[in-house]
Enzyme design. Structure first.
Site, PDB file in Angstrom:
ATOM      1  N   CYS A   1       0.840  -1.196   0.000  1.00  0.00           N
ATOM      2  CA  CYS A   1       0.000   0.000   0.000  1.00  0.00           C
ATOM      3  C   CYS A   1       0.877   1.249   0.000  1.00  0.00           C
ATOM      4  O   CYS A   1       2.081   1.184   0.161  1.00  0.00           O
ATOM      5  CB  CYS A   1      -0.904  -0.003   1.223  1.00  0.00           C
ATOM      6  SG  CYS A   1      -1.728  -1.580   1.517  1.00  0.00           S
TER       7      CYS A   1
ATOM      8  N   ARG B   1       1.999   0.539  -6.873  1.00  0.00           N
ATOM      9  CA  ARG B   1       2.139  -0.453  -5.828  1.00  0.00           C
ATOM     10  C   ARG B   1       0.989  -1.461  -5.828  1.00  0.00           C
ATOM     11  O   ARG B   1       1.094  -2.511  -5.221  1.00  0.00           O
ATOM     12  CB  ARG B   1       2.184   0.242  -4.454  1.00  0.00           C
ATOM     13  CG  ARG B   1       3.433   1.065  -4.238  1.00  0.00           C
ATOM     14  CD  ARG B   1       3.284   1.991  -3.045  1.00  0.00           C
ATOM     15  NE  ARG B   1       4.564   2.592  -2.701  1.00  0.00           N
ATOM     16  CZ  ARG B   1       5.326   2.216  -1.687  1.00  0.00           C
ATOM     17  NH1 ARG B   1       4.954   1.222  -0.926  1.00  0.00           N
ATOM     18  NH2 ARG B   1       6.475   2.807  -1.446  1.00  0.00           N
TER      19      ARG B   1
ATOM     20  N   TRP C   1      -4.294  -2.103  -0.346  1.00  0.00           N
ATOM     21  CA  TRP C   1      -4.388  -3.427  -0.968  1.00  0.00           C
ATOM     22  C   TRP C   1      -4.869  -4.381   0.111  1.00  0.00           C
ATOM     23  O   TRP C   1      -4.235  -4.543   1.138  1.00  0.00           O
ATOM     24  CB  TRP C   1      -3.027  -3.850  -1.513  1.00  0.00           C
ATOM     25  CG  TRP C   1      -3.045  -5.161  -2.238  1.00  0.00           C
ATOM     26  CD1 TRP C   1      -3.830  -5.533  -3.280  1.00  0.00           C
ATOM     27  CD2 TRP C   1      -2.206  -6.288  -1.955  1.00  0.00           C
ATOM     28  NE1 TRP C   1      -3.536  -6.820  -3.676  1.00  0.00           N
ATOM     29  CE2 TRP C   1      -2.542  -7.300  -2.883  1.00  0.00           C
ATOM     30  CE3 TRP C   1      -1.201  -6.541  -1.019  1.00  0.00           C
ATOM     31  CZ2 TRP C   1      -1.917  -8.551  -2.887  1.00  0.00           C
ATOM     32  CZ3 TRP C   1      -0.575  -7.775  -1.037  1.00  0.00           C
ATOM     33  CH2 TRP C   1      -0.938  -8.762  -1.960  1.00  0.00           C
TER      34      TRP C   1
ATOM     35  N   ASN D   1       0.371   0.593   6.336  1.00  0.00           N
ATOM     36  CA  ASN D   1       0.866  -0.452   5.451  1.00  0.00           C
ATOM     37  C   ASN D   1       1.346  -1.618   6.299  1.00  0.00           C
ATOM     38  O   ASN D   1       2.034  -1.396   7.298  1.00  0.00           O
ATOM     39  CB  ASN D   1       2.059   0.040   4.617  1.00  0.00           C
ATOM     40  CG  ASN D   1       1.683   1.085   3.612  1.00  0.00           C
ATOM     41  OD1 ASN D   1       0.509   1.346   3.381  1.00  0.00           O
ATOM     42  ND2 ASN D   1       2.687   1.689   3.001  1.00  0.00           N
ATOM     43  N   GLY D   2       1.022  -2.839   5.889  1.00  0.00           N
ATOM     44  CA  GLY D   2       1.497  -4.010   6.616  1.00  0.00           C
ATOM     45  C   GLY D   2       0.374  -4.866   7.153  1.00  0.00           C
ATOM     46  O   GLY D   2      -0.783  -4.752   6.742  1.00  0.00           O
TER      47      GLY D   2
ATOM     48  N   GLU E   1       9.763 -17.804 -16.053  1.00  0.00           N
ATOM     49  CA  GLU E   1       9.504 -16.364 -16.096  1.00  0.00           C
ATOM     50  C   GLU E   1       8.464 -16.028 -17.158  1.00  0.00           C
ATOM     51  O   GLU E   1       7.590 -15.183 -16.945  1.00  0.00           O
ATOM     52  CB  GLU E   1      10.812 -15.611 -16.355  1.00  0.00           C
ATOM     53  CG  GLU E   1      10.679 -14.113 -16.490  1.00  0.00           C
ATOM     54  CD  GLU E   1      10.223 -13.398 -15.227  1.00  0.00           C
ATOM     55  OE1 GLU E   1       9.988 -12.177 -15.293  1.00  0.00           O
ATOM     56  OE2 GLU E   1      10.097 -14.060 -14.167  1.00  0.00           O
TER      57      GLU E   1
ATOM     58  N   LYS F   1       4.987 -14.166 -16.223  1.00  0.00           N
ATOM     59  CA  LYS F   1       4.565 -12.896 -16.820  1.00  0.00           C
ATOM     60  C   LYS F   1       3.183 -13.022 -17.452  1.00  0.00           C
ATOM     61  O   LYS F   1       2.342 -12.139 -17.310  1.00  0.00           O
ATOM     62  CB  LYS F   1       5.567 -12.461 -17.896  1.00  0.00           C
ATOM     63  CG  LYS F   1       6.834 -11.878 -17.366  1.00  0.00           C
ATOM     64  CD  LYS F   1       6.588 -10.519 -16.743  1.00  0.00           C
ATOM     65  CE  LYS F   1       7.661 -10.222 -15.726  1.00  0.00           C
ATOM     66  NZ  LYS F   1       7.588 -10.998 -14.502  1.00  0.00           N
TER      67      LYS F   1
ATOM     68  N   GLU G   1       0.357 -13.422 -14.725  1.00  0.00           N
ATOM     69  CA  GLU G   1       0.121 -12.333 -13.778  1.00  0.00           C
ATOM     70  C   GLU G   1      -0.494 -11.105 -14.425  1.00  0.00           C
ATOM     71  O   GLU G   1      -1.163 -10.334 -13.744  1.00  0.00           O
ATOM     72  CB  GLU G   1       1.398 -11.977 -13.012  1.00  0.00           C
ATOM     73  CG  GLU G   1       2.513 -11.359 -13.804  1.00  0.00           C
ATOM     74  CD  GLU G   1       3.756 -11.106 -12.948  1.00  0.00           C
ATOM     75  OE1 GLU G   1       3.662 -11.108 -11.706  1.00  0.00           O
ATOM     76  OE2 GLU G   1       4.837 -10.918 -13.528  1.00  0.00           O
TER      77      GLU G   1
ATOM     78  N   HIS H   1       7.040 -36.343 -18.466  1.00  0.00           N
ATOM     79  CA  HIS H   1       6.772 -36.768 -17.088  1.00  0.00           C
ATOM     80  C   HIS H   1       5.505 -36.114 -16.542  1.00  0.00           C
ATOM     81  O   HIS H   1       5.369 -35.966 -15.323  1.00  0.00           O
ATOM     82  CB  HIS H   1       7.974 -36.458 -16.194  1.00  0.00           C
ATOM     83  CG  HIS H   1       9.196 -37.226 -16.544  1.00  0.00           C
ATOM     84  ND1 HIS H   1       9.449 -38.488 -16.067  1.00  0.00           N
ATOM     85  CD2 HIS H   1      10.225 -36.922 -17.375  1.00  0.00           C
ATOM     86  CE1 HIS H   1      10.591 -38.934 -16.555  1.00  0.00           C
ATOM     87  NE2 HIS H   1      11.082 -37.995 -17.365  1.00  0.00           N
TER      88      HIS H   1
ATOM     89  N   LYS I   1       3.322  -4.342  -6.109  1.00  0.00           N
ATOM     90  CA  LYS I   1       4.685  -4.244  -6.619  1.00  0.00           C
ATOM     91  C   LYS I   1       5.684  -4.828  -5.638  1.00  0.00           C
ATOM     92  O   LYS I   1       6.606  -5.527  -6.017  1.00  0.00           O
ATOM     93  CB  LYS I   1       5.028  -2.786  -6.908  1.00  0.00           C
ATOM     94  CG  LYS I   1       6.434  -2.576  -7.464  1.00  0.00           C
ATOM     95  CD  LYS I   1       6.604  -3.255  -8.800  1.00  0.00           C
ATOM     96  CE  LYS I   1       7.976  -3.042  -9.382  1.00  0.00           C
ATOM     97  NZ  LYS I   1       8.200  -3.867 -10.580  1.00  0.00           N
TER      98      LYS I   1
END
Length: 606
Positions: free
Chosen positions: A2, A27, A74, A98-99, A478, A482, A485, A501, A601
């Site tokens: 946040c 963020r 958030w 925040n937290g 990666e 990407k 997300e 497999h 972020k």
């Protein structure tokens, strides 16, 4: 993560709070709110959704006052809603946070037993009630704040208004960053330097456990024991121009295109382009290390996987790598003689920071590859290796990822030389290859139009597979990360040898398979995997180089030809096409590219 902004100002504050909150949108957030003094009392305005919604609320019901706080939230406790949006008020106290407060449930029950009524589902509201309760018991404001900090467990950065103290904002931090900004006749509080950037470039970074009171002229800072302390003022570069999108539609698009320059800055910091040698300062003797323990999360973890390949192959130095969120809990066997290497764009990632502290407590040397040299991580490790790529605003990491990989490749070369695995001539050859990387990344970005055409087909898929071998198996992870997300398409990355497999069961005409196959020692096996997919009706997107394109098996739906590059730097060159693919798929699907749903972020809570 946040965002927080506080202003002790000399002019109406609402529009300036909004200006700062817009800087913090990168963020990730689901609601926003502001509060300011009206006389001796505090008024709030909050809204669900984007800041534009909050601006509508303020237009209909203006907020008057020269001292105020703002927040982008958030959700962690309680669904996104106006009631759960910050700021939260209890009695005389209004708080942004925040937290996560880990023991909020028991504190909440204790406060309810005293007759306190809660208006939200959040953990944050507990903080406001605790401070107000202490005030009601006759404690002065700073004492009430210190008492509250002693009761809560978890991570927090706080901005606090107390009714009747209309010229003061209080703050505190533990586990989440908080800065004080110094102006002329004004003072500021923010979650980072960007938050206060519109108003000042003179900031003080609060240390772990610090709490603070700011007025129009100064900051009164106290350590966790309540002892007055002085923290230095740092002049930070004016980064306003660096966080503008320019002619690009999204920050992510700009940051993909920033990578040649970003990697050039990074590589220049760790190689001598004249002497063709590497340079890693900080006092870590690479020749005497027995092993390296990498801890990281998300894309930084994947960068670390690529680093593991490079360091072990070139330097013959064992490298362990762990997802930071699991590291402490498996109680790893650690021995002195190892280096704990943390990788984090923000330098504030909670899990990575906790894993780093775990290693340091057991006698390991410590270093961090980060993009924020004033971050908590930077202040705690013995050695900082910055990535120098500039602010990254898009939530999905692009230029920070390639910058991290650049540092790790340079580290592999430096370790190989220090340990006698290569001589000066070979070091010079590898440095020359590294110096080629920015140009080749730029050439890879020129594939954008071809990739945009591929994205039209990929955007129709429900599932996508990414395959690679060697370092490309990490890059396959990666690519999948990407895509999922930012486009919300289910995607998985695998080492190509694992295809038979299990993953091959997913292959069908509606499932695109992206195969990363430069013409290296793994190429023939990667081509065989391509044939296996084609034989089962899977559409293949074969990303290779000119030599690989000449020898690619027939039947690929698309062959993307990236520039020829040495295996040392191929992960840097091949990163751009997979980033562009994810970006253009997300754009076609109408997704919020820079602020994908449910993501932040920087993850500063576990």
């Amino acid at each position: 993560m946040c965002g927080i902004i506080g202003i002790v100002g000399t002019q109406p504050v609402a529009s300036r709070l909004i200006e700062s909150l817009k800087r913090l949108e990168y963020r990730g957030y689901d609601s926003a709110g502001v509060a300011a003094f009206s006389g001796k009392h505090v008024q709030r305005r909050r809204a669900l959704g984007k800041i534009k919604a909050l601006e509508g609320v303020l237009e209909a019901d203006p907020l008057i006052g020269d001292v105020g706080i703002g927040h982008t939230r958030w959700a962690t406790h309680g669904a996104p809603s106006e009631a759960n949006a910050h700021p939260h008020t209890a009695g005389r106290v209004t708080v942004v946070h925040n937290g996560i407060i880990e023991n909020y449930a028991e504190l909440r029950e204790g406060l309810k037993a005293k007759g306190r009524v809660f208006e939200s589902e959040t953990d944050t509201e507990v903080i406001a009630h605790l401070i107000d309760d202490a005030l009601n018991q006759g404690q002065a404001s700073l004492a009430a704040l210190q008492t509250t900090l002693g009761q809560i467990t978890g991570a927090y950065a706080l901005g606090i208004l107390i009714a009747g103290e209309e010229k003061t904002i209080y703050g505190a931090r533990h586990g989440s960053p908080l800065v004080v900004g110094h102006g002329k006749g004004e003072m500021y509080l923010g979650s980072d330097a960007l938050a206060v950037g519109p108003f000042t470039n003179r900031v003080t970074y609060l240390e772990e456990g610090d709490f603070v009171a700011i007025d129009h002229d100064q900051a009164f800072i106290f350590d966790r024991a309540g002892k007055p302390v002085e923290r230095p003022i740092t002049v930070v570069p004016d980064s306003a121009a660096l966080v503008e999108k320019g002619n690009y539609a999204h920050f992510m698009e700009k940051e993909i295109h920033d990578q040649p320059e970003g990697c050039q800055h990074t590589i220049a910091a760790y190689v001598d382009a004249v002497g063709l040698s590497t340079r890693f300062g900080g006092g870590i003797d690479l020749s005497k290390l027995e092993r390296i323990q990498i801890v990281a999360c998300g894309s930084a973890y994947i960068a670390g996987l690529i680093g593991k390949y490079m360091i072990e192959r070139l330097a013959d130095l064992p490298v362990d790598i762990d997802v930071a969120s699991e590291f402490r809990y498996r109680e790893p066997a650690l021995r002195p003689g190892a280096l704990c290497l943390a990788i984090s764009q923000s330098g504030e990632t909670a899990d990575t920071l906790a894993a780093l502290r775990y290693c340091m407590a057991r006698g390991l040397a410590s270093a961090a590859i980060i993009n924020a040299p004033e971050s908590t991580m930077a202040r705690e490790v013995e050695v900082v290796w910055p990535i120098y790529c500039g602010p990254e605003i898009g939530v999905a990491s692009t230029k920070a990822f390639t910058a991290q990989v650049s540092v790790l490749i340079a580290l592999a070369v430096a370790a190989a030389r220090a340990r006698g695995r290569i001589d000066a001539a070979e070091e010079a050859r590898l440095v020359r290859l590294l110096l080629e990387a920015p140009r080749l990344i730029a050439e890879a970005i020129e594939l954008e139009e071809a990739i945009r055409a591929i994205a039209v087909e990929v955007a129709k898929a429900r599932d996508v597979l990414f395959l690679g071998r060697g370092p490309m198996s990490a890059l396959a992870l990666e690519g999948a990360l990407k895509l999922k997300e930012i486009s919300y398409i289910h995607a998985e990355g695998y080492a190509a040898g694992e295809l038979k497999h299990g993953p091959i069961a997913l292959v069908e005409p509606a499932t695109p398979v992206v195969i990363l196959a430069p013409s290296d020692s793994y190429f023939e096996k990667s081509a065989s995997n391509m044939n296996e997919v084609i034989a089962r009706g899977g559409p293949v997107i074969f990303i290779t180089d000119p030599k690989g394109a000449e020898h690619a098996p027939a039947g690929a739906k698309v062959v993307v030809t990236a520039p020829a590059s040495d295996p040392l730097i191929a992960p840097l060159v091949f990163a751009a096409p997979i980033q562009l693919l994810a970006y253009h798929v997300a754009v076609l699907k109408g997704a919020d590219v820079d602020q994908p749903r449910n993501l932040a972020k920087s993850v500063t809570v576990e």
